[in-house]
Design an enzyme around this catalytic site. Sequence first.
Site, PDB file in Angstrom:
ATOM      1  N   HIS A 124       0.834  -1.209   0.000  1.00  0.00           N
ATOM      2  CA  HIS A 124       0.000   0.000   0.000  1.00  0.00           C
ATOM      3  C   HIS A 124       0.868   1.259   0.000  1.00  0.00           C
ATOM      4  CE1 HIS A 124      -3.499   2.520   1.192  1.00  0.00           C
ATOM      5  NE2 HIS A 124      -2.569   3.184   1.871  1.00  0.00           N
ATOM      6  N   GLU A 125       1.880   1.299   0.846  1.00  0.00           N
ATOM      7  CA  GLU A 125       2.716   2.490   0.942  1.00  0.00           C
ATOM      8  C   GLU A 125       3.545   2.704  -0.329  1.00  0.00           C
ATOM      9  OE1 GLU A 125       2.364   4.664   3.297  1.00  0.00           O
ATOM     10  OE2 GLU A 125       0.916   3.391   4.336  1.00  0.00           O
ATOM     11  N   HIS A 128       1.503   4.273  -3.107  1.00  0.00           N
ATOM     12  CA  HIS A 128       1.371   5.739  -3.055  1.00  0.00           C
ATOM     13  C   HIS A 128       2.474   6.406  -3.875  1.00  0.00           C
ATOM     14  CE1 HIS A 128      -1.947   6.531  -0.387  1.00  0.00           C
ATOM     15  NE2 HIS A 128      -1.441   5.846   0.629  1.00  0.00           N
ATOM     16  N   GLU A 187      -6.205   6.980  -1.357  1.00  0.00           N
ATOM     17  CA  GLU A 187      -6.141   5.795  -0.508  1.00  0.00           C
ATOM     18  C   GLU A 187      -6.723   4.573  -1.219  1.00  0.00           C
ATOM     19  OE1 GLU A 187      -4.598   5.300   2.148  1.00  0.00           O
ATOM     20  OE2 GLU A 187      -4.043   7.335   2.676  1.00  0.00           O
TER      21      GLU A 187
END
Length: 266
Positions: A124-125, A128, A187
């Site tokens: 997820h990070e 980004h 997100e």
Amino acid sequence: MKSIPALLLSALILSGCATHQSPTGRGQTLLFSSQEINQMGDASFEQIKKQEKMSKDSKLVTYVDCVANRVTQVLPDKSLKWDVVVFESEQVNAFALPGGHIGVYTGLLKVAENEDQLATVIGHEVAHVLAHHSNEQVSRVQMTGLGMQLADAALGAGGVSNKDLYMAALGLGTQVGFILPYGREQENEADIMGVELMARAGFDPSQSMLLWQNMAKVGGEQGPELLSTHPSHGHRIDDLSQMQAQVMPLYLASKNKVKNRCQIAK
């Protein structure tokens, strides 16, 4: 020379910016080149390493390295070597920065119960960064920061430094005392991309739902730092549940190819 109104200055900045499309087709305003945003990530990571205590637990560091390396090995850019650091802190948090940097706090490892759940957060990070959310956020700071500087000048007051604003925009709010949150669309994009990354790396995407369930149990109603600006637990878990049919085949196709299972050595 007369001062230029703030709205006119903003218009002048916007007229020279680059417009891109995000992975889901959403329009993005990006003011910085890849080289510039990577330099910001490099500088911010060096500052964090000076401020935070880095873990000396070799077994823990090897475990986190293993998970992060498997995720980054499936990225399109094979030339970038990602720097992974484990920070000794009770924070339930992690981050990724442009330029190839990943930070994981030991507090997260008490909530992410296995390699698959840790891969959920790291994927997820990293997503980004891949989706240029960092550039998008820092670009927003550049535009709104101009207005803040004008307001400070008009009031004769001091403000936070550009460096602090940029670090907050890069997701490092706990270090500078505030955070400029990613939006719901950003997100959701990171969730979509992140769960696909973990599946391609041979991590079980069904564990992503368990990870966020664990997160929901931490810290009461407010939850851990990692979730302070994120969608609700229920909304996120529902979305990930709907994605399982899409990403599970990627996992099944890749899991048998994985040679380095990631476990903390006893």
